[in-house]
Design a protein around this motif. Structure first.
Motif: not given
Ligand code: ASP
Length: 444
Positions: A142-146, A157-163, A197-198
């Protein structure tokens, strides 16, 4: 057990994981269906009236660590909360290394977000061990931006790949990471957001949100005794009700699942046999003939009434009035108008002490005949998707109020006919809600 659903995301709130006994109830629910594959825990909540949530203990540790106070005794309490759970579950989880790391970080002036997030992090480790599920740290998915804003695209993108391809996973709620890998939390109650989100990332069939109530009620039980539960509600209705003060789910938790048209089911860990409330995008597959879905309301509104003869012939009048409010940075809530009057309903807090500024700016902008500012208005929203095209609903509401001698100060109905908003004096606010509820549900 096989169910119609293949993939469920299940989020458990703090009271569902407050003690070993509650953990066991939650685990039984998870194990009852193979589809309950992705689990999002909160931190341990209150076990009884007057107890303290682990998140609150952590926040207090952090502030004491900064001011040179005795944070160690709060931390000892936190450790024993987890150790009691582990002991009660009869598992061999050893959190001593994790405790040491947190203590070290507290000594070295770590951030509030890091400390506050540890409640979910530790609970996730314990729950994953107990269930035999894989643990994935939310900071990795789970990510936050600058700018500190939740980065939905990268996260998805990252979570669906990871799961992908993983069968059973626990991901702690409430936090993620900044671009520099430091921890950032959502606002309080934010584990609801993680669950959503998940659910979006795995394209779940349903997002089950397990808490300590059997779903939403038609109105505030502090106003109406034993209101009926809401069985099914659309996202739009829910938004109307929560905007008008019904305290339901964390608002932000609605958006990820709404976007993906995933239903949310609010369930009660202590009464798993109850169906709870189902929140859906469209009720096409779920017919119900309840005319009214819910009633909510808020006090603390002011009405600014602007009168001018022949106002209707003056083009740009409304625009100039609204520009005054925009320039003063005041949001308006409603705009009921007549031929020669325009009313702007705003939050009283935005008006207090600025009455003169507002009146003189309106005077300059549109040169009206009169300006009145009335405070102490309460707004009651009667929300119901089934009201559309049903003649007589408004009449029933108004006559219910008339019978109780309640004067209506304002009426506003959106053209979607999803809600009817009624302004009444704050002094009769609760009586108005009771009267409307009773009109539709006489068993009360
Ligand atoms: N534990 C956090 C809180 O107390 C987040 C959550 O429970 O959703 O606010």
């Amino acid at each position: 057990m096989k169910t119609l659903f293949e993939k469920k995301v299940v989020k458990f709130g703090g009271s569902s994981l407050a003690s070993a006994e509650q953990f066991i109830k939650s685990a039984n629910i998870i194990n009852a269906e193979d589809a309950r594959r992705y689990v999002v825990p909160s931190a341990p909540g209150k076990r009884f009236e007057g107890d303290t949530k682990v998140t609150d203990l952590l926040i207090s540790c952090h502030s004491k660590s900064i001011s040179g106070g005795d944070w160690e005794s709060d931390f000892t309490e936190i450790k024993s909360r987890y150790n009691d759970i582990i002991k009660g579950l009869g598992i061999a989880t050893d959190l001593s290394g994790e405790f040491l790391t947190i203590e070290e970080n507290l000594k070295n002036g770590t951030t509030l977000d890091y400390v506050a997030s540890r409640g979910e992090y530790l609970n996730g480790i314990v729950l994953a061990d107990y269930l035999g599920y894989e643990f994935i740290d939310a900071a990795e998915v789970i990510f936050f931006d600058y700018n500190g804003k939740f980065d939905a695209t990268k996260t998805n993108i990252v979570m669906s790949e990871r799961l992908a391809g993983r069968k059973n996973v626990v991901i702690p709620g409430f936090y993620g990471s900044n671009p520099d890998m430091s921890i950032k939390t959502f606002s309080r109650g934010g584990s609801d957001i993680t669950g959503a989100i998940v659910a979006r990332a795995v394209m779940a069939d349903i997002y089950e949100n397990w808490t300590d109530v059997s779903g939403f009620l038609m109105c505030d039980p502090r106003i109406v005794e034993n209101p009926r539960p809401i069985k099914i509600i659309t996202y739009r209705e829910l938004r109307e009700l929560s905007y008008m003060g019904a305290s339901v789910l964390h608002e932000d938790s609605i958006f990820p699942v709404k976007l993906a048209s995933i239903p949310i089911n609010i369930r009660n860990t202590n009464r798993p046999e109850d169906a709870g409330t189902l929140i859906v995008t469209s009720t096409d597959n779920h017919k119900s003939d309840e005319l009214i879905t819910g009633i909510a309301g808020k006090k603390g509104f002011s009405v600014i009434r602007i009168e001018k003869d022949m106002m209707n012939q003056e083009s740009g009048f409304g625009m100039r009035v609204l520009k005054v409010f925009a320039d003063l940075d005041i949001n308006f809530e409603h705009l009921p108008s007549g031929i020669d009057t325009m009313c702007v309903v705003v939050n009283s807090a935005d008006v207090k002490g600025r009455e003169y500024d507002i009146a003189s700016s309106i005077q300059k902008a549109v040169n009206p005949d009169h300006i009145h500012i009335d405070n102490n208005m309460g707004l009651v929203a009667v929300v119901g998707r089934n009201m559309a095209g049903q003649p007589g609903t408004a009449a029933r509401i108004f006559s219910a109020l008339a019978k109780k001698n309640i004067n209506i100060r304002m009426i506003d109905q959106g053209s979607s006919e999803l809600n009817i908003i009624i302004g009444v004096d704050e002094s009769v606010f609760t009586r108005a809600i009771k009267a409307i509820y009773k009109e539709f549900y006489t068993e009360q």
